[in-house]
Design a protein around this motif. Structure first.
Motif, PDB file in Angstrom:
ATOM      1  N   MET A 271      89.063 -40.512 -69.783  1.00 29.71           N
ATOM      2  CA  MET A 271      88.543 -39.691 -68.737  1.00 29.71           C
ATOM      3  C   MET A 271      89.016 -40.254 -67.397  1.00 29.71           C
ATOM      4  O   MET A 271      88.948 -41.446 -67.155  1.00 29.71           O
ATOM      5  N   ALA A 272      89.467 -39.399 -66.551  1.00 28.69           N
ATOM      6  CA  ALA A 272      89.952 -39.821 -65.244  1.00 28.69           C
ATOM      7  C   ALA A 272      88.780 -40.143 -64.332  1.00 28.69           C
ATOM      8  O   ALA A 272      87.727 -39.523 -64.409  1.00 28.69           O
ATOM      9  N   SER A 273      88.965 -41.127 -63.492  1.00 28.42           N
ATOM     10  CA  SER A 273      87.908 -41.451 -62.537  1.00 28.42           C
ATOM     11  C   SER A 273      88.347 -40.991 -61.158  1.00 28.42           C
ATOM     12  O   SER A 273      89.532 -40.860 -60.873  1.00 28.42           O
ATOM     13  N   ARG A 274      87.377 -40.754 -60.325  1.00 29.26           N
ATOM     14  CA  ARG A 274      87.652 -40.303 -58.968  1.00 29.26           C
ATOM     15  C   ARG A 274      86.857 -41.157 -58.000  1.00 29.26           C
ATOM     16  O   ARG A 274      85.767 -41.621 -58.300  1.00 29.26           O
ATOM     17  N   ASP A 275      87.417 -41.371 -56.834  1.00 30.28           N
ATOM     18  CA  ASP A 275      86.720 -42.126 -55.798  1.00 30.28           C
ATOM     19  C   ASP A 275      85.874 -41.166 -54.974  1.00 30.28           C
ATOM     20  O   ASP A 275      86.273 -40.032 -54.732  1.00 30.28           O
ATOM     21  N   ILE A 276      84.709 -41.620 -54.574  1.00 30.37           N
ATOM     22  CA  ILE A 276      83.872 -40.837 -53.674  1.00 30.37           C
ATOM     23  C   ILE A 276      83.518 -41.722 -52.484  1.00 30.37           C
ATOM     24  O   ILE A 276      83.524 -42.943 -52.573  1.00 30.37           O
ATOM     25  N   VAL A 277      83.213 -41.084 -51.384  1.00 29.02           N
ATOM     26  CA  VAL A 277      82.789 -41.792 -50.184  1.00 29.02           C
ATOM     27  C   VAL A 277      81.390 -41.296 -49.855  1.00 29.02           C
ATOM     28  O   VAL A 277      81.144 -40.093 -49.823  1.00 29.02           O
ATOM     29  N   VAL A 278      80.485 -42.224 -49.636  1.00 27.56           N
ATOM     30  CA  VAL A 278      79.117 -41.882 -49.301  1.00 27.56           C
ATOM     31  C   VAL A 278      78.839 -42.401 -47.902  1.00 27.56           C
ATOM     32  O   VAL A 278      79.046 -43.573 -47.612  1.00 27.56           O
ATOM     33  N   THR A 279      78.372 -41.516 -47.027  1.00 28.95           N
ATOM     34  CA  THR A 279      78.028 -41.899 -45.668  1.00 28.95           C
ATOM     35  C   THR A 279      76.547 -41.631 -45.466  1.00 28.95           C
ATOM     36  O   THR A 279      76.080 -40.529 -45.745  1.00 28.95           O
ATOM     37  N   VAL A 280      75.828 -42.641 -45.026  1.00 25.62           N
ATOM     38  CA  VAL A 280      74.390 -42.495 -44.798  1.00 25.62           C
ATOM     39  C   VAL A 280      74.027 -43.071 -43.442  1.00 25.62           C
ATOM     40  O   VAL A 280      74.714 -43.941 -42.914  1.00 25.62           O
ATOM     41  N   GLY A 281      72.922 -42.586 -42.896  1.00 30.82           N
ATOM     42  CA  GLY A 281      72.404 -43.108 -41.635  1.00 30.82           C
ATOM     43  C   GLY A 281      71.678 -44.418 -41.874  1.00 30.82           C
ATOM     44  O   GLY A 281      71.465 -44.846 -43.010  1.00 30.82           O
ATOM     45  N   GLU A 282      71.251 -45.051 -40.788  1.00 31.44           N
ATOM     46  CA  GLU A 282      70.591 -46.358 -40.877  1.00 31.44           C
ATOM     47  C   GLU A 282      69.308 -46.282 -41.705  1.00 31.44           C
ATOM     48  O   GLU A 282      69.076 -47.138 -42.556  1.00 31.44           O
ATOM     49  N   ASP A 283      68.471 -45.265 -41.458  1.00 31.44           N
ATOM     50  CA  ASP A 283      67.218 -45.132 -42.208  1.00 31.44           C
ATOM     51  C   ASP A 283      67.485 -44.916 -43.691  1.00 31.44           C
ATOM     52  O   ASP A 283      66.824 -45.502 -44.546  1.00 31.44           O
ATOM     53  N   ASP A 284      68.454 -44.053 -43.988  1.00 32.45           N
ATOM     54  CA  ASP A 284      68.797 -43.801 -45.387  1.00 32.45           C
ATOM     55  C   ASP A 284      69.392 -45.043 -46.043  1.00 32.45           C
ATOM     56  O   ASP A 284      69.174 -45.295 -47.223  1.00 32.45           O
ATOM     57  N   TRP A 285      70.156 -45.821 -45.277  1.00 32.07           N
ATOM     58  CA  TRP A 285      70.742 -47.048 -45.826  1.00 32.07           C
ATOM     59  C   TRP A 285      69.651 -48.040 -46.236  1.00 32.07           C
ATOM     60  O   TRP A 285      69.716 -48.637 -47.299  1.00 32.07           O
ATOM     61  N   LEU A 286      68.646 -48.179 -45.398  1.00 34.86           N
ATOM     62  CA  LEU A 286      67.561 -49.106 -45.718  1.00 34.86           C
ATOM     63  C   LEU A 286      66.818 -48.652 -46.981  1.00 34.86           C
ATOM     64  O   LEU A 286      66.496 -49.471 -47.843  1.00 34.86           O
ATOM     65  N   THR A 287      66.572 -47.357 -47.102  1.00 32.83           N
ATOM     66  CA  THR A 287      65.913 -46.817 -48.293  1.00 32.83           C
ATOM     67  C   THR A 287      66.781 -47.025 -49.518  1.00 32.83           C
ATOM     68  O   THR A 287      66.292 -47.451 -50.573  1.00 32.83           O
ATOM     69  N   LEU A 288      68.058 -46.732 -49.401  1.00 34.79           N
ATOM     70  CA  LEU A 288      68.997 -46.900 -50.511  1.00 34.79           C
ATOM     71  C   LEU A 288      69.111 -48.356 -50.918  1.00 34.79           C
ATOM     72  O   LEU A 288      69.099 -48.687 -52.107  1.00 34.79           O
ATOM     73  N   SER A 289      69.178 -49.234 -49.944  1.00 31.38           N
ATOM     74  CA  SER A 289      69.267 -50.664 -50.211  1.00 31.38           C
ATOM     75  C   SER A 289      68.014 -51.173 -50.923  1.00 31.38           C
ATOM     76  O   SER A 289      68.100 -51.947 -51.884  1.00 31.38           O
ATOM     77  N   ASP A 290      66.843 -50.718 -50.476  1.00 31.74           N
ATOM     78  CA  ASP A 290      65.590 -51.115 -51.122  1.00 31.74           C
ATOM     79  C   ASP A 290      65.520 -50.608 -52.555  1.00 31.74           C
ATOM     80  O   ASP A 290      65.092 -51.325 -53.460  1.00 31.74           O
ATOM     81  N   ALA A 291      65.937 -49.365 -52.777  1.00 35.67           N
ATOM     82  CA  ALA A 291      65.919 -48.790 -54.128  1.00 35.67           C
ATOM     83  C   ALA A 291      66.856 -49.557 -55.054  1.00 35.67           C
ATOM     84  O   ALA A 291      66.510 -49.842 -56.206  1.00 35.67           O
ATOM     85  N   ALA A 292      68.034 -49.895 -54.564  1.00 35.24           N
ATOM     86  CA  ALA A 292      68.990 -50.659 -55.371  1.00 35.24           C
ATOM     87  C   ALA A 292      68.433 -52.034 -55.697  1.00 35.24           C
ATOM     88  O   ALA A 292      68.549 -52.506 -56.834  1.00 35.24           O
ATOM     89  N   GLU A 293      67.793 -52.670 -54.732  1.00 39.16           N
ATOM     90  CA  GLU A 293      67.214 -53.996 -54.964  1.00 39.16           C
ATOM     91  C   GLU A 293      66.095 -53.921 -56.005  1.00 39.16           C
ATOM     92  O   GLU A 293      66.004 -54.769 -56.889  1.00 39.16           O
ATOM     93  N   CYS A 294      65.269 -52.893 -55.919  1.00 35.59           N
ATOM     94  CA  CYS A 294      64.183 -52.721 -56.898  1.00 35.59           C
ATOM     95  C   CYS A 294      64.737 -52.490 -58.300  1.00 35.59           C
ATOM     96  O   CYS A 294      64.114 -52.877 -59.287  1.00 35.59           O
ATOM     97  N   ALA A 295      65.897 -51.851 -58.392  1.00 34.68           N
ATOM     98  CA  ALA A 295      66.525 -51.615 -59.693  1.00 34.68           C
ATOM     99  C   ALA A 295      67.305 -52.832 -60.164  1.00 34.68           C
ATOM    100  O   ALA A 295      67.838 -52.834 -61.281  1.00 34.68           O
ATOM    101  N   GLY A 296      67.403 -53.856 -59.323  1.00 35.87           N
ATOM    102  CA  GLY A 296      68.143 -55.057 -59.690  1.00 35.87           C
ATOM    103  C   GLY A 296      69.639 -54.850 -59.676  1.00 35.87           C
ATOM    104  O   GLY A 296      70.369 -55.466 -60.446  1.00 35.87           O
TER     105      GLY A 296
END
Length: 74
Positions: free
Chosen positions: A1-26
């Motif tokens: 299966m071919a893979s594709r690159d994606i780019v994700v752009t988030v604001g500061e508030d969304d980054w903090l939420t995303l970072s916290d969620a990733a940390e909680c998931a380990g």
């Protein structure tokens, strides 16, 4: 299966939420976003929303719970 690159752009508030969620998931933020993209791709397939395989992060990637114990208990 071919893979594709994606780019994700988030604001500061969304980054903090995303970072916290990733940390909680380990997971790192990159691994967490990759996992989320795989879940979305899986659900986009015909019949994908009814199947549950792979819908949660692998247990090996989750952070180990650290029990907060007092010194006398430890």
């Amino acid at each position: 299966m071919a893979s594709r690159d994606i780019v994700v752009t988030v604001g500061e508030d969304d980054w903090l939420t995303l970072s916290d969620a990733a940390e909680c998931a380990g997971m790192s933020v990159a691994a967490y976003v990759t996992w989320g993209v795989r879940v979305l791709a899986f659900q986009a397939r015909p019949g994908g929303a009814t199947r549950r395989a792979g819908a949660t992060p692998a247990a090996a990637r989750r952070a180990t719970r650290i029990t907060d114990e007092t010194e006398s208990v430890a």
